[in-house]
Design an enzyme around this catalytic site. Structure first.
Site, PDB file in Angstrom:
ATOM      1  NE  ARG A   7      -7.968   1.006   5.202  1.00 17.78           N
ATOM      2  CZ  ARG A   7      -7.653   2.287   5.403  1.00 17.78           C
ATOM      3  NH1 ARG A   7      -7.748   2.799   6.615  1.00 17.78           N
ATOM      4  NH2 ARG A   7      -7.258   3.049   4.400  1.00 17.78           N
ATOM      5  NE  ARG A  13      -4.361   6.826  -7.000  1.00 15.34           N
ATOM      6  CZ  ARG A  13      -4.240   6.478  -5.726  1.00 15.34           C
ATOM      7  NH1 ARG A  13      -4.077   7.407  -4.811  1.00 15.34           N
ATOM      8  NH2 ARG A  13      -4.299   5.222  -5.375  1.00 15.34           N
ATOM      9  CG  ASP A  42      -2.090   0.940   1.096  1.00 18.16           C
ATOM     10  OD1 ASP A  42      -2.362   1.399  -0.035  1.00 18.16           O
ATOM     11  OD2 ASP A  42      -2.729   1.240   2.119  1.00 18.16           O
ATOM     12  N   GLY A  43       0.305   2.326  -0.542  1.00 12.69           N
ATOM     13  CA  GLY A  43       0.940   3.643  -0.464  1.00 12.69           C
ATOM     14  C   GLY A  43       1.534   4.164  -1.767  1.00 12.69           C
ATOM     15  CG  ASN A  44       2.057   1.560  -5.087  1.00 19.02           C
ATOM     16  OD1 ASN A  44       2.880   1.358  -4.204  1.00 19.02           O
ATOM     17  ND2 ASN A  44       1.635   0.617  -5.913  1.00 19.02           N
ATOM     18  CG  LEU A  90       9.118 -17.241  -3.479  1.00 22.64           C
ATOM     19  CD1 LEU A  90       8.833 -17.321  -1.981  1.00 22.64           C
ATOM     20  CD2 LEU A  90       9.646 -15.852  -3.833  1.00 22.64           C
ATOM     21  NE  ARG A 136      -1.682   6.723   1.185  1.00 19.89           N
ATOM     22  CZ  ARG A 136      -1.644   5.820   2.155  1.00 19.89           C
ATOM     23  NH1 ARG A 136      -1.372   6.192   3.383  1.00 19.89           N
ATOM     24  NH2 ARG A 136      -1.860   4.552   1.879  1.00 19.89           N
ATOM     25  CD1 TRP A 178     -12.437  -5.547  -9.673  1.00 21.96           C
ATOM     26  CD2 TRP A 178     -11.631  -4.657 -11.548  1.00 21.96           C
ATOM     27  NE1 TRP A 178     -11.692  -6.518 -10.319  1.00 21.96           N
ATOM     28  CE2 TRP A 178     -11.195  -5.997 -11.475  1.00 21.96           C
ATOM     29  CE3 TRP A 178     -11.242  -3.904 -12.663  1.00 21.96           C
ATOM     30  CZ2 TRP A 178     -10.389  -6.594 -12.449  1.00 21.96           C
ATOM     31  CZ3 TRP A 178     -10.437  -4.489 -13.636  1.00 21.96           C
ATOM     32  CH2 TRP A 178     -10.019  -5.812 -13.521  1.00 21.96           C
ATOM     33  CG  HIS A 185      -0.104   2.165  -9.235  1.00 19.34           C
ATOM     34  ND1 HIS A 185      -0.319   1.786  -7.930  1.00 19.34           N
ATOM     35  CD2 HIS A 185      -1.192   2.891  -9.596  1.00 19.34           C
ATOM     36  CE1 HIS A 185      -1.497   2.260  -7.536  1.00 19.34           C
ATOM     37  NE2 HIS A 185      -2.039   2.949  -8.523  1.00 19.34           N
ATOM     38  NE  ARG A 244      -2.976  -1.355   4.345  1.00 22.11           N
ATOM     39  CZ  ARG A 244      -4.221  -1.402   3.955  1.00 22.11           C
ATOM     40  NH1 ARG A 244      -5.057  -2.251   4.528  1.00 22.11           N
ATOM     41  NH2 ARG A 244      -4.676  -0.603   3.006  1.00 22.11           N
ATOM     42  CD  GLU A 297     -13.490  -4.741  -1.800  1.00 23.94           C
ATOM     43  OE1 GLU A 297     -12.310  -5.140  -1.917  1.00 23.94           O
ATOM     44  OE2 GLU A 297     -14.414  -5.481  -1.413  1.00 23.94           O
TER      45      GLU A 297
HETATM   46  C1  IPE Z   1      -5.548  -2.715  -0.352  1.00 29.60           C
HETATM   47  O1  IPE Z   1      -5.175  -1.382  -0.490  1.00 29.60           O
HETATM   48  C2  IPE Z   1      -5.455  -3.415  -1.653  1.00 29.60           C
HETATM   49  C3  IPE Z   1      -4.119  -3.541  -2.203  1.00 29.60           C
HETATM   50  C4  IPE Z   1      -2.996  -3.152  -1.667  1.00 29.60           C
HETATM   51  C5  IPE Z   1      -4.056  -4.196  -3.473  1.00 29.60           C
HETATM   52  P1  IPE Z   1      -6.254  -0.213  -0.650  1.00 29.60           P
HETATM   53  O2  IPE Z   1      -5.494   1.030  -0.775  1.00 29.60           O
HETATM   54  O3  IPE Z   1      -7.189  -0.548  -1.753  1.00 29.60           O
HETATM   55  O4  IPE Z   1      -7.042  -0.311   0.729  1.00 29.60           O
HETATM   56  P2  IPE Z   1      -7.928   0.766   1.465  1.00 29.60           P
HETATM   57  O5  IPE Z   1      -8.951   1.239   0.494  1.00 29.60           O
HETATM   58  O6  IPE Z   1      -7.020   1.874   1.892  1.00 29.60           O
HETATM   59  O7  IPE Z   1      -8.503   0.045   2.635  1.00 29.60           O
HETATM   60  C1  IPE Z   2      -1.497   0.224  -3.386  1.00 32.45           C
HETATM   61  O1  IPE Z   2      -1.282   1.598  -3.390  1.00 32.45           O
HETATM   62  C2  IPE Z   2      -1.673  -0.362  -4.769  1.00 32.45           C
HETATM   63  C3  IPE Z   2      -3.059  -0.724  -5.101  1.00 32.45           C
HETATM   64  C4  IPE Z   2      -4.075  -0.700  -4.288  1.00 32.45           C
HETATM   65  C5  IPE Z   2      -3.293  -1.140  -6.474  1.00 32.45           C
HETATM   66  P1  IPE Z   2      -2.491   2.617  -3.432  1.00 32.45           P
HETATM   67  O2  IPE Z   2      -2.827   2.878  -4.846  1.00 32.45           O
HETATM   68  O3  IPE Z   2      -3.616   2.139  -2.602  1.00 32.45           O
HETATM   69  O4  IPE Z   2      -1.821   3.900  -2.793  1.00 32.45           O
HETATM   70  P2  IPE Z   2      -2.490   4.893  -1.731  1.00 32.45           P
HETATM   71  O5  IPE Z   2      -2.969   4.065  -0.592  1.00 32.45           O
HETATM   72  O6  IPE Z   2      -3.605   5.591  -2.428  1.00 32.45           O
HETATM   73  O7  IPE Z   2      -1.372   5.793  -1.351  1.00 32.45           O
HETATM   74 MG    MG Z   3      -4.081   2.369  -0.637  1.00 36.15          MG
END
Ligand code: IPE
Ligand code: IPE
Ligand code: MG
Length: 244
Positions: A192, A31, A18-20, A129, A22, A67, A35, A186, A65
């Site tokens: 979460r 964004r 997560d966090g790509n 792996l 931001r 999608w 990724h 995470r 979600e």
């Molecule tokens: C969870 O991240 C899904 C993936 C990392 C692929 P999200 O960014 O979609 O989760 P929420 O919406 O912050 O809970």
């Molecule tokens: C996780 O990074 C990658 C995917 C959910 C595909 P996010 O795209 O959720 O990045 P943030 O959480 O918005 O920073």
């Molecule tokens: Mg995210």
């Protein structure tokens, strides 16, 4: 890496990458730029797990979600997925890594499904792996499907309701071939689960870090594993029982 006890490695690590978005915004970028850089972290962490001898690595790459995100981001992510798989299959083979996919792949565009299927076929005899990509995955989707399949088998007289136990349920999940994750990481400071492996994480050790996914590297993975190795896993028992 030297501080890691190789005898007590988690055999299955699961990561919510997560966090790509931001990370990119903080750099004044789109964004998708995040990724794109996240792929470099995937490479690095897959390599790190293979070097250590971790047996299973599950990466949450795209949720059911997700999608609902803007069309442009979804399309960009699909293109990145296909492009990455195409480039990485030779590397996976070189490192004896077997690719698996869990999730509702029927939702993926046809070109992505095809690329994915080829990658699965081309890596299926590898014995190192096991890299499990969670794509278009969500735990509730998985559980609903498992319940449907169980109900159908009961109806067809292949299964008796009184026979259903935890092993039965496990065998109907998309992860039936894998042991439960022992360590779940995470990134990006969110605390979460976001519909990820709800059943399978029952006794996983959870590790949260503020590091955004595109900045996550082997050193961060080693820190998470060390943290895991310093914990006492009690599985409902007392500390005294565990030590005995
Ligand atoms: C969870 O991240 C899904 C993936 C990392 C692929 P999200 O960014 O979609 O989760 P929420 O919406 O912050 O809970
Ligand atoms: C996780 O990074 C990658 C995917 C959910 C595909 P996010 O795209 O959720 O990045 P943030 O959480 O918005 O920073
Ligand atoms: Mg995210």
């Amino acid at each position: 890496m030297h501080n890691i006890d190789k005898e007590r490695l988690p055999q299955h690590i699961a990561i919510i990458m997560d966090g790509n978005g931001r990370w990119a915004k903080e750099k004044g970028q789109d964004r998708l730029y995040g990724h794109f850089h996240g792929v470099e972290s995937v490479r690095n962490i897959v390599e790190g797990c293979a070097e250590l001898g971790v047996k299973y690595l599950t990466l949450y790459a795209f949720s059911t979600e997700n999608w609902d995100r803007p069309q442009q981001e979804v399309t960009g992510l699909m293109e990145l997925l296909v492009d990455t798989i195409r480039k990485e299959v030779p590397v996976l083979n070189k490192n004896n890594i077997k690719l698996h996919v869990i999730g509702d792949v029927n939702m993926l565009p046809a070109y992505a499904r095809q690329e994915l299927q080829e990658a699965l076929d081309e890596t299926k005899t590898n014995t190192g792996l096991n890299l499990v990509m969670a794509l278009s995955y969500s735990s509730r989707w998985e559980l609903v499907n498992a319940v449907k399949a169980i109900a159908q088998d009961v109806k067809d007289d292949k299964l008796q309701p009184q026979e259903i136990n935890q092993d039965t349920l496990q065998s109907y999940l998309t992860t039936s071939a894998f042991p439960d994750p022992e360590l779940m990481i995470r990134t990006s400071g969110e605390y979460r689960i976001s519909n990820f492996l709800l059943y399978q994480l029952a006794y996983a050790e959870l590790y949260f870090t503020n590091t955004r996914w595109p900045d996550f590297r082997k050193e961060n993975l080693y820190e998470a594993i060390q943290d895991f190795q310093n914990r006492e896993r009690r599985f409902g028992k007392t500390s005294e029982q565990v030590k005995a």
